[in-house]
Design a protein around this motif. Structure first.
Motif, PDB file in Angstrom:
ATOM      1  N   UNK A 212       0.934  -1.080   0.328  1.00 25.62           N
ATOM      2  CA  UNK A 212      -0.353  -0.256  -0.162  1.00 25.62           C
ATOM      3  C   UNK A 212       0.866   1.084   0.225  1.00 25.62           C
ATOM      4  N   UNK A 213       0.659   1.966  -0.848  1.00 27.98           N
ATOM      5  CA  UNK A 213       1.679   3.473  -0.759  1.00 27.98           C
ATOM      6  C   UNK A 213       0.531   4.818  -0.625  1.00 27.98           C
ATOM      7  N   UNK A 214       1.468   5.094  -0.020  1.00 25.86           N
ATOM      8  CA  UNK A 214       1.091   6.552   0.675  1.00 25.86           C
ATOM      9  C   UNK A 214       1.892   7.407  -0.351  1.00 25.86           C
ATOM     10  N   UNK A 215       0.848   8.444  -1.145  1.00 27.70           N
ATOM     11  CA  UNK A 215       1.430   9.571  -2.099  1.00 27.70           C
ATOM     12  C   UNK A 215       0.373  11.159  -1.497  1.00 27.70           C
ATOM     13  N   UNK A 216       0.826  11.591  -2.858  1.00 27.68           N
ATOM     14  CA  UNK A 216       0.530  12.957  -2.791  1.00 27.68           C
ATOM     15  C   UNK A 216       0.260  13.290  -4.474  1.00 27.68           C
ATOM     16  N   UNK A 217      -0.511  13.657  -4.871  1.00 32.42           N
ATOM     17  CA  UNK A 217      -0.790  13.220  -5.689  1.00 32.42           C
ATOM     18  C   UNK A 217      -0.439  15.286  -6.457  1.00 32.42           C
ATOM     19  N   UNK A 218       0.611  15.797  -6.890  1.00 34.63           N
ATOM     20  CA  UNK A 218       1.388  16.836  -7.636  1.00 34.63           C
ATOM     21  C   UNK A 218       0.512  17.855  -8.648  1.00 34.63           C
ATOM     22  N   UNK A 219       0.236  16.732  -9.680  1.00 37.48           N
ATOM     23  CA  UNK A 219      -0.123  16.870 -11.317  1.00 37.48           C
ATOM     24  C   UNK A 219      -0.881  16.104 -11.499  1.00 37.48           C
ATOM     25  N   UNK A 220      -1.697  15.873 -11.848  1.00 39.70           N
ATOM     26  CA  UNK A 220      -2.505  15.676 -12.944  1.00 39.70           C
ATOM     27  C   UNK A 220      -3.836  14.704 -11.984  1.00 39.70           C
ATOM     28  N   UNK A 221      -4.567  12.770 -11.870  1.00 42.84           N
ATOM     29  CA  UNK A 221      -4.700  12.230 -11.641  1.00 42.84           C
ATOM     30  C   UNK A 221      -4.669  11.070 -11.435  1.00 42.84           C
ATOM     31  N   UNK A 222      -5.291   9.675  -9.979  1.00 48.31           N
ATOM     32  CA  UNK A 222      -4.708   8.319  -9.799  1.00 48.31           C
ATOM     33  C   UNK A 222      -5.841   7.320 -10.065  1.00 48.31           C
ATOM     34  N   UNK A 260      -4.635  13.933  -1.317  1.00 50.85           N
ATOM     35  CA  UNK A 260      -2.837  13.190  -0.506  1.00 50.85           C
ATOM     36  C   UNK A 260      -4.101  11.934   0.045  1.00 50.85           C
ATOM     37  N   UNK A 261      -3.272  10.690  -0.468  1.00 49.75           N
ATOM     38  CA  UNK A 261      -4.354   9.510  -0.716  1.00 49.75           C
ATOM     39  C   UNK A 261      -3.755   8.359  -0.859  1.00 49.75           C
ATOM     40  N   UNK A 262      -3.607   7.281  -1.148  1.00 50.06           N
ATOM     41  CA  UNK A 262      -3.370   6.102  -1.349  1.00 50.06           C
ATOM     42  C   UNK A 262      -4.000   5.271  -1.937  1.00 50.06           C
ATOM     43  N   UNK A 263      -2.765   4.116  -2.311  1.00 48.11           N
ATOM     44  CA  UNK A 263      -3.717   2.996  -3.852  1.00 48.11           C
ATOM     45  C   UNK A 263      -2.325   1.897  -3.591  1.00 48.11           C
ATOM     46  N   UNK A 264      -3.110   1.029  -4.189  1.00 46.31           N
ATOM     47  CA  UNK A 264      -2.564  -0.736  -3.970  1.00 46.31           C
ATOM     48  C   UNK A 264      -2.359  -0.884  -6.141  1.00 46.31           C
ATOM     49  N   UNK A 265      -1.237  -1.464  -6.187  1.00 41.37           N
ATOM     50  CA  UNK A 265      -1.088  -1.889  -7.810  1.00 41.37           C
ATOM     51  C   UNK A 265      -0.793  -3.424  -7.773  1.00 41.37           C
ATOM     52  N   UNK A 266      -0.702  -4.316  -6.470  1.00 39.46           N
ATOM     53  CA  UNK A 266      -0.672  -6.048  -6.555  1.00 39.46           C
ATOM     54  C   UNK A 266       0.909  -5.431  -6.947  1.00 39.46           C
ATOM     55  N   UNK A 267       1.795  -4.630  -5.868  1.00 35.65           N
ATOM     56  CA  UNK A 267       2.913  -4.692  -5.756  1.00 35.65           C
ATOM     57  C   UNK A 267       3.546  -5.705  -4.953  1.00 35.65           C
ATOM     58  N   UNK A 268       3.858  -6.208  -5.225  1.00 39.90           N
ATOM     59  CA  UNK A 268       4.346  -7.503  -4.439  1.00 39.90           C
ATOM     60  C   UNK A 268       5.589  -6.985  -2.962  1.00 39.90           C
TER      61      UNK A 268
END
Length: 599
Positions: A212-222, A260-268
Motif C-alpha cells: 500500500x503506497x501513501x502518495x501526494x498527487x502533485x499533478x494529474x489524477x490516479x 493525499x491518499x493511497x493506492x494499491x497495484x498488486x506490488x509484491x
C-alpha cells in the motif's frame, strides 16, 4: 464523483519536539471535524503501533483527510500528515513535509523552544512551508506564553505576535487552529489535466492488497485500472484500489492533483516503492519530482536469533519490517560465537531500539543485539581506503596508516543551571567546544563537535540524567577526522569472542576493557574448570579476570589416614580439571552480550 475544488484543499503537517502535545492536538482536530465518533475515539488515535502509545512518541508518519466547514460557510478538505518528533526520524519528517504547503509549529508553553523544534522548523523552511506557531499546554500552572513567544521570535525568527494559544488536552484553541489553517496555508498548485505525477512518502505491506503506497498527487489524477510507472525502477503496474484515510481506509474513485491518499497495484515487494520516488502514467515522459537525499545509516549493530533455527524467520521479519521502515539497512553476517544473523544500519540509537522491539513483538522472535558501532574509514599503507562498520572487518594493525572516525555537530539546549555538568560530559566524550550562547537569560545553547562513536553508547542517557531531563539535543553529521583508534578483543580461555570485540579510542581502552571483563565475570556462570576472561589490544593484555572452578570436595571420604592418599586424590582432580579446561567450551549467556551494550 465530482472533483473537490482545488482552492478548498489544505495540506498541512504538525511539527514539534517529542512530548510537546502533537498527537493530542491531532486527536482534537479529528474530534472537531467529526472525523471520529466519540465511541471510536481513543488517545493518540493516529499512533497505531503499541510501541508508539507506550512510549508516547510518533514513529510512523500517518495521513488523514478531514472535512471542515469554516466560519465563512465554505467546506474545506484538510489533509493532515502526522510526523514523528525524534531526531532519529528526521528523514520521515523531511519527506512528509515535502507533501505539504504548511505546518503547525507546536511549542510547549511551559518548556519553550527545544532542539527538535528547531531542526524540524528548518526542514519546513527548506520546503518553503507556511508556518503557524501554536503554543500548547497553556492550562499548565507553569506555562509562560509571553516568554515562549519571545523565544520563538529570537531563536527561530518567526513572528509569534499572532501565535495561537491552545491546550490540546482541554480542547482550548482548536477552532482558532482550524481557521488559521484555512486562512494562512495556501491551496496546492498543480494542474489536474497534466500527466500524473505523485510523490511517494510512505509504504507498507498489506497481506491482502500487496504494497500500500501513501502518495501526494502533485499533478494529474490516479484511478483504479490506470497503468502507472515508478520512475526509479521503471516498473509498470495497474492500479487496483485508490483510497484515503478518513481516518479509516475508505476507497474513492479518483485522487486529483493536490490530494493525499493511497493506492494499491498488486506490488509484491516493498523495495519497489522507494520513498521519495515519483509515480507517473505508464507512457508519459515527465520530470521526476525534486527528491530526497539518499538516506545513510549512522549506527550499526548485529542482530542474531537466540535459537539458530529461527534464522529464516528473522530474515523474513527483517524484510517485512524493512518494507515499512526503509530508513534502516541490513546485510547477512556470521559470527563464530552467535552463528548466522544480520548486520543492520540505523539512523540512531532510538531507531535501533524501536526496530529491535518491533522485531521481537510483531514477529515473536528472541534476539541478541551486539554493541552498536559507527562506520570508520581506514587508510592502508598501500594507499587504498576501506570502510569498517564491524570490528570483525578491522584490518591487520601493521597495514593501517590512519583511521578516520565520523564527527557530529551537536546542539544542546538547556536551562543555564546545568551548563557545568553538560560541559564535563562533553569533554569526557572527547568533544571540542564550538560555542556557548545565551538564547534568553534562562536558556543556553551549547555547541560541540563530538566523535559519533562516543555518542552512540550512552550519551543521550547521561545528558538526560545530568540535566534532570531538561536538556534536549539535535545533531547533524559533520565529517571524518583522524583518531587514535584500536580494536579491543575479548578472550575467554584464550579464545577470542568476535561478537564482543569493540573499536575504542586508545586512551579509553584500559577503562573500557576493565569494565567489560569485570561485567562479564558477573554474568558468565561458573564452570567445572577455571575460566579466564581477558581484554587485549593485539598481543597486549590490558585487563584480566578469573572465574574460579566449581569444586567437588574429593576429600570428604578421607577421615584420617595417610596424607599421601589425600594428595593423590587432589592431584587426580587437578589433572581432570586441566583436561576439562583443554576440551571444555564456555557457554556465553545472552546477558553477557547485553552487559557489553550497557557499558
Amino acid at each position: 464523483m465530482r472533483a473537490f475544488p482545488q482552492e478548498k484543499i489544505r495540506n498541512f503537517s504538525i511539527i514539534a519536539h517529542v512530548d510537546h502535545g502533537k498527537s493530542t492536538l491531532a486527536d482534537r482536530l479529528l474530534e472537531a471535524t467529526g472525523a471520529v465518533s466519540e465511541r471510536e475515539m481513543r488517545e493518540q488515535f493516529l499512533d497505531k503501533l503499541d510501541l508508539e502509545r507506550e512510549r508516547g512518541i510518533t514513529i510512523k508518519a500517518q495521513a488523514v483527510r478531514l472535512y471542515y466547514r469554516a466560519e465563512n460557510g465554505e467546506l474545506y478538505q484538510l489533509n493532515l500528515i502526522d510526523t514523528p518528533g525524534h531526531v532519529d526520524f528526521s528523514y520521515e519528517v523531511s519527506r512528509a513535509l515535502s507533501a505539504c504547503e504548511g505546518a503547525l509549529l507546536v511549542v510547549d508553553a511551559s518548556q519553550g523552544v527545544e532542539a527538535q523544534t528547531l531542526a524540524n522548523v528548518y526542514l519546513a523552511l527548506e520546503n518553503d512551508l507556511e508556518i503557524i506557531p501554536v503554543l500548547n499546554k497553556i492550562d499548565l500552572p507553569q506555562a509562560d506564553p509571553e516568554r515562549v513567544k519571545r523565544e520563538i521570535e529570537e531563536i527561530i525568527g518567526l513572528d509569534a505576535s499572532e501565535a495561537i494559544l491552545a491546550s490540546a488536552k482541554m480542547g482550548i484553541g482548536t477552532k482558532e487552529i482550524l481557521e488559521a489553517i484555512v486562512k494562512k496555508i495556501p491551496p496546492p498548485r498543480g494542474k489536474r489535466e497534466s500527466p500524473l505525477r505523485a510523490l511517494i512518502f510512505d509504504s507498507w505491506y498489506d497481506p491482502y492488497l500487496g504494497v500500500v503506497v501513501l502518495i501526494r498527487v502533485v499533478e494529474g489524477k490516479i484511478y483504479p485500472g490506470q497503468k502507472i510507472k515508478l520512475l526509479s525502477t521503471g516498473r509498470t503496474y495497474e492500479v487496483t484500489k485508490v483510497g484515503v484515510f478518513a481516518p479509516h481506509p475508505t476507497a474513492v474513485d479518483v485522487l486529483y492533483a493536490g490530494e493525499v491518499g493511497f493506492f494499491a497495484a498488486g506490488i509484491k515487494e516493498v523495495r519497489e516503492t522507494r520513498i521519495g520516488d515519483t509515480v507517473t502514467e505508464a507512457g508519459a515522459q515527465v520530470e521526476p519530482l525534486p527528491g530526497f537525499r539518499e538516506i545513510k545509516p549512522m549506527v550499526f549493530a548485529g542482530i542474531f536469533p537466540v535459537e539458530s533455527d529461527d534464522y529464516e524467520d528473522l530474515r523474513e521479519a527483517i524484510e517485512k519490517l524493512w518494507l515499512n521502515d526503509p530508513a534502516f539497512s541490513y546485510e547477512p553476517e556470521t559470527s563464530a560465537a552467535l552463528g548466522f544473523g544480520f548486520r543492520c544500519g540505523y539512523q540512531g540509537l532510538l531507531h535501533m531500539e524501536i526496530v529491535q522491539e518491533r522485531l521481537e513483538r510483531e514477529f515473536g522472535l528472541n534476539l541478541i543485539t551486539t554493541a552498536p558501532s559507527v562506520r570508520y574509514r581506514v587508510e592502508l599503507t598501500d594507499g587504498s581506503e576501506v570502510e569498517v562498520e564491524n570490528p570483525a572487518q578491522w584490518p591487520d594493525p601493521g597495514r593501517i596508516k590512519v583511521v578516520k572516525e565520523p564527527y557530529i555537530r551537536a546542539e544542546i539546549y538547556s536551562p543555564k543551571e546545568y551548563i557545568g555538568p553538560i560541559l564535563t560530559l562533553c569533554e569526557e566524550k572527547r568533544g571540542e567546544q564550538r560555542e556557548i550562547r545565551y538564547l534568553t537569560p534562562e536558556r543556553v545553547l551549547i555547541v560541540y563537535d563530538l566523535p559519533f562513536a562516543e555518542v552512540v553508547l550512552d550519551f543521550f542517557d547521561r545528558l538526560k540524567s545530568v540535566s534532570r531531563g531538561y536538556a534536549s539535543m539535535d545533531y547533524q553529521f559533520l565529517e571524518y577526522r583522524p583518531g587514535d583508534l584500536v580494536k579491543m578483543d575479548i578472550l575467554i580461555n584464550k579464545q577470542p569472542v568476535d561478537a564482543l570485540s569493540v573499536i575504542v579510542h586508545r586512551e579509553k581502552a584500559y577503562y573500557r576493557g576493565r569494565d567489560l571483563v569485570s561485567r562479564l565475570k558477573e554474568v558468565i556462570p561458573r564452570q567445572l574448570f577455571e575460566v579466564v576472561i581477558q581484554a587485549a589490544i593485539g598481543a597486549k593484555i590490558i585487563a584480566r579476570e578469573r572465574i574460579p572452578p566449581l569444586r567437588k570436595d574429593v576429600l570428604a571420604k578421607c577421615y584420617g589416614g595417610d596424607v599421601t592418599r589425600k594428595k593423590k586424590l587432589l592431584e587426580k582432580q587437578k589433572e581432570g580439571k586441566r583436561r576439562m579446561k583443554a576440551l571444555g567450551t564456555v557457554e556465553i549467556p545472552q546477558e553477557a552480550f547485553l552487559a557489553v551494550l550497557r557499558i
